[in-house]
Each structure stands twice: as structure tokens, then as C-alpha cells.
Write a protein that holds these residues in place. Structure first.
Motif, mmCIF file in Angstrom:
data_model
loop_
_atom_site.group_PDB
_atom_site.id
_atom_site.type_symbol
_atom_site.label_atom_id
_atom_site.label_comp_id
_atom_site.label_asym_id
_atom_site.label_seq_id
_atom_site.Cartn_x
_atom_site.Cartn_y
_atom_site.Cartn_z
ATOM 1 N N ILE A 86 0.730 -1.202 0.087
ATOM 2 C CA ILE A 86 0.115 -0.109 -0.049
ATOM 3 C C ILE A 86 0.881 1.369 0.106
ATOM 4 O O ILE A 86 1.803 1.337 0.740
ATOM 5 C CB ILE A 86 -0.818 -0.073 1.345
ATOM 6 C CG1 ILE A 86 -1.940 -1.149 1.389
ATOM 7 C CG2 ILE A 86 -1.786 1.332 1.265
ATOM 8 C CD1 ILE A 86 -2.703 -1.457 2.391
ATOM 9 N N GLY A 87 0.682 2.013 -0.805
ATOM 10 C CA GLY A 87 1.393 3.318 -1.049
ATOM 11 C C GLY A 87 0.409 4.603 -0.725
ATOM 12 O O GLY A 87 -0.637 4.651 -1.134
ATOM 13 N N PHE A 88 1.054 5.333 0.273
ATOM 14 C CA PHE A 88 0.402 6.744 0.549
ATOM 15 C C PHE A 88 1.017 7.802 -0.219
ATOM 16 O O PHE A 88 2.223 7.830 -0.175
ATOM 17 C CB PHE A 88 0.737 7.084 1.982
ATOM 18 C CG PHE A 88 -0.331 6.252 3.004
ATOM 19 C CD1 PHE A 88 -1.177 5.319 2.354
ATOM 20 C CD2 PHE A 88 -0.535 6.498 4.357
ATOM 21 C CE1 PHE A 88 -2.292 4.427 3.117
ATOM 22 C CE2 PHE A 88 -1.441 5.974 5.222
ATOM 23 C CZ PHE A 88 -2.213 4.808 4.567
ATOM 24 N N VAL A 89 0.266 8.860 -0.975
ATOM 25 C CA VAL A 89 1.075 9.671 -1.666
ATOM 26 C C VAL A 89 0.177 11.000 -1.189
ATOM 27 O O VAL A 89 -0.901 11.173 -1.023
ATOM 28 C CB VAL A 89 0.925 9.823 -3.106
ATOM 29 C CG1 VAL A 89 1.629 8.656 -3.501
ATOM 30 C CG2 VAL A 89 -0.496 9.623 -3.626
ATOM 31 N N ASP A 90 0.981 11.981 -0.667
ATOM 32 C CA ASP A 90 0.671 13.579 -0.331
ATOM 33 C C ASP A 90 -0.127 13.354 0.955
ATOM 34 O O ASP A 90 -0.795 14.308 1.609
ATOM 35 C CB ASP A 90 -0.261 14.066 -1.537
ATOM 36 C CG ASP A 90 -0.274 15.521 -1.257
ATOM 37 O OD1 ASP A 90 0.763 16.024 -1.011
ATOM 38 O OD2 ASP A 90 -1.522 16.052 -1.525
ATOM 39 N N HIS A 91 0.266 12.227 1.614
ATOM 40 C CA HIS A 91 -0.337 12.248 2.928
ATOM 41 C C HIS A 91 0.494 10.949 3.653
ATOM 42 O O HIS A 91 1.345 10.059 2.985
ATOM 43 C CB HIS A 91 -1.634 11.956 3.347
ATOM 44 C CG HIS A 91 -2.419 10.653 2.685
ATOM 45 N ND1 HIS A 91 -2.815 9.643 3.544
ATOM 46 C CD2 HIS A 91 -2.281 10.271 1.368
ATOM 47 C CE1 HIS A 91 -2.986 8.621 2.716
ATOM 48 N NE2 HIS A 91 -2.824 9.018 1.653
ATOM 49 N N SER A 92 0.587 10.904 4.877
ATOM 50 C CA SER A 92 1.511 9.826 5.651
ATOM 51 C C SER A 92 0.855 9.234 7.057
ATOM 52 O O SER A 92 1.339 8.244 7.208
ATOM 53 C CB SER A 92 2.815 10.625 6.231
ATOM 54 O OG SER A 92 2.541 11.553 7.010
#
Length: 334
Positions: A86-92
Motif C-alpha cells: 500500500i502506498g500513501f501519496v501526499d499524506h502519511s
């Protein structure tokens, strides 16, 4: 090993990737998701899905998705546990600004917003960078991945929108990233995106914000009332920041089951993200950058008033306004 190589090292161990955008994704988030998708496909990840929560209500965001044919899937229809990574982009932060529960553990995190480390196998959070898209342009260039017109156009639009056409504290890296993608972008498409029409709901929300504004000194608070147009809040905040003598703005409104907040400041003495935390951290999820921030407060905290929108807004108005002005150390009379 560069950060781009470290990202590839993680991708080469998986066959499927779910790229999770933050709720109500903006151009920076959408373009970053497209960039991660391109990197994953280039390194033989067989299945890649871009998923999001909330809705895409900003007229330019809807136009971006439609004109560039971005394939998105609602989080509620996505079995993220079935993916290898799972990849989070522009949030963490799991559970913050996303419908995903807090127990979800991302394998990839790329962001430019401040936040605590989640200990992902690959984590690249750079708060000194003005846009997540900037980081992905760096990856793409280092990995020598061919920029399609579609991807370059999305990245260039994101760089401009995230930094408001480079007038809201861009870094040198945003200019460099824009120069890197500019030759490959379709400028006619970008022109059409900028001229996307407001929806009636957005105009109504901005109108309510204008009519409800309360000002102390150079700071202002306004309400958009109850709306389904989530992105009307930051648009109203940007618009009100143009008012003569105003340098700090908070706009709030009831969206679904929560009170949404959007704030802006061009006063160099004010860190608006920290200001929201001082004012509302005990009520909900808030935070952001030096110049722009936002958050949400669940209506459960105001349950006694939730059935009557007018009563709820009247109840909330004084409390949110007082807390915000108190956090700015503003007296009642200016």
C-alpha cells in the motif's frame, strides 16, 4: 543508493500495489499517484490501483480526472488488504485525512506535509519541499522514465496549483521540477483546466463565506454553511485572502458528518498549521504548513445540535471563531 533507487527496491518485491490518495484528492495528490503508478509499471508491478476516499468536488480536480482519463477507484470498493503493498501519496498518517483505518500499515509513503514517521519500508517525507509532485519529478528523472504528455501535464498542473502559480512560498525545487516537465506537457490542456467552470454549489458556498465573514485586524473567519462541495472551502479561503488588509483566513463549514476547516496566511509571522493545532487540536484532526492548513472535527462533538443545521452552525460559529482568534492572540476589539 538514491531515494528513487530505494523506492524501486521496494517495488521490485511486490506484484500488486494499491496507491491511496488522501480524501478529496487535489492535483498534487492525483499527479503524484500517477507518477507512482508509472514508476511501478515501469518496474513490472503487475497490478496497480489508485484509490481515494471522500469525493472529487473541485471543478478543476474533476476536469483533471476527466481530461487526462485518470483511472480511480473508491476506497470503499477497494480491498486494500489484498494488495502486496500500500502506498500513501501526499499524506502519511494512517487514519488521518483518509478513510483507511489507523491499523493500516503503508509500505510506501511519499509526502511533503509534516507528520510523525510511520516506519514504512520506504518513507520519503520532505517538509521543506513545496509539493509532493516535486519529489516524484526527481524520481522520474533519476530513473530515466519517459514522461508521457499525460503525466507531464498532470505534474505541471499540480506544481502550479499546489503553490498557487508560484506566488505562495515555492521552493527552488518547484521551479526546477516545472522546467523538467514543461517540454512534455500539453499547454492547451492546462489552459482548459484553468478555465474549468465553478459549480453552482461552489459559488453558493463562496457567497455564504463572503456574507458571513468576521474580521479582527488583518485576520478573518467565515462560514460556508452546510455544503457538499468540500473543495469550496479552500477556494473561499483563497478568495477572501484577496480582501484588502487581510493576511490570515479561516473558512469552515459542515460537510457530511464533520466540520471541515481550511486556513490560509501570508503573514510571515504566522505558521497557520501550528495555529490550527493550538486552536483545535483537542477537537479533531488539524495541521498543515506555514501558509496553508486544514482539518476536520467530527460532528459527534456537537451531537446535541447536529439535527438542526442552522442551530448547529450558530452553536459552532462563536466557538470556532473565538478559538481561532485566541490562538492568534487577538482581542475582541481591534
Amino acid at each position: 543508493m538514491s531515494r528513487a533507487d530505494e523506492l524501486v527496491a521496494v517495488l521490485e518485491t511486490v506484484e500488486s500495489l494499491a496507491i491511496v490518495c488522501h480524501d478529496n484528492p487535489d492535483p498534487d495528490c492525483l499527479a503524484s499517484a500517477l507518477a507512482l503508478e508509472a514508476i511501478a509499471i515501469d518496474h513490472d508491478v503487475e497490478e496497480v490501483t489508485i484509490a481515494y476516499g471522500g469525493e472529487i468536488s473541485h471543478q478543476q480536480n474533476r476536469a483533471l480526472v476527466n481530461m487526462l482519463d485518470i483511472s480511480l477507484q473508491a476506497l470503499e470498493d477497494t480491498a486494500v488488504d489484498d494488495y502486496d503493498c500500500i502506498g500513501f501519496v501526499d499524506h502519511s498518517q494512517p487514519g488521518a485525512n483518509t478513510e483507511l483505518p489507523t491499523e493500516i500499515e503503508p509500505g510506501i509513503v511519499v509526502d511533503h506535509h509534516p507528520g510523525e514517521s510511520v516506519g514504512a519500508p520506504f518513507e520519503d517525507v520532505r517538509t521543506r519541499i513545496g509539493a509532493t509532485a516535486t519529489i516524484f519529478v526527481e524520481y522520474l528523472c533519476e530513473l530515466e522514465i519517459e514522461l508521457t504528455t499525460r503525466l507531464a501535464s498532470a505534474l505541471l498542473f499540480a506544481l502550479h496549483r499546489e503553490r498557487l502559480d508560484f506566488v505562495r512560498e515555492p521552493t527552488r525545487r518547484e521551479y526546477e521540477a516545472a522546467l523538467a516537465v514543461y517540454p512534455h506537457a500539453d499547454l492547451e490542456t492546462l489552459e482548459q483546466l484553468y478555465s474549468s467552470a465553478f459549480s453552482p454549489g461552489t459559488l453558493d458556498a463562496i457567497g455564504k463565506a463572503i456574507a458571513s465573514r468576521e474580521r479582527r485586524g488583518s485576520s478573518l473567519v467565515a462560514s460556508v454553511g452546510k455544503t457538499t462541495e468540500t473543495d469550496a472551502l479552500p477556494q473561499a479561503a483563497d478568495y477572501l485572502l484577496n480582501l484588502e488588509g487581510v493576511d490570515t483566513v479561516l473558512v469552515y463549514g459542515v460537510v457530511g458528518g464533520s466540520i471541515r476547516l481550511s486556513a490560509r496566511s501570508i503573514d510571515p509571522r504566522i505558521h497557520i498549521g501550528e495555529t490550527l493545532q493550538t486552536a483545535f487540536d483537542d477537537l479533531g484532526q488539524v495541521g498543515g504548513h506555514h501558509d496553508m492548513a486544514g482539518g476536520r472535527i467530527e460532528l459527534g462533538l456537537f451531537a446535541d445540535e447536529a439535527d438542526d443545521t442552522d442551530a448547529l452552525l450558530e452553536f459552532v460559529d462563536g466557538r470556532l471563531t473565538r478559538r481561532f482568534f485566541d490562538a492568534l492572540n487577538l482581542d475582541d476589539i481591534q
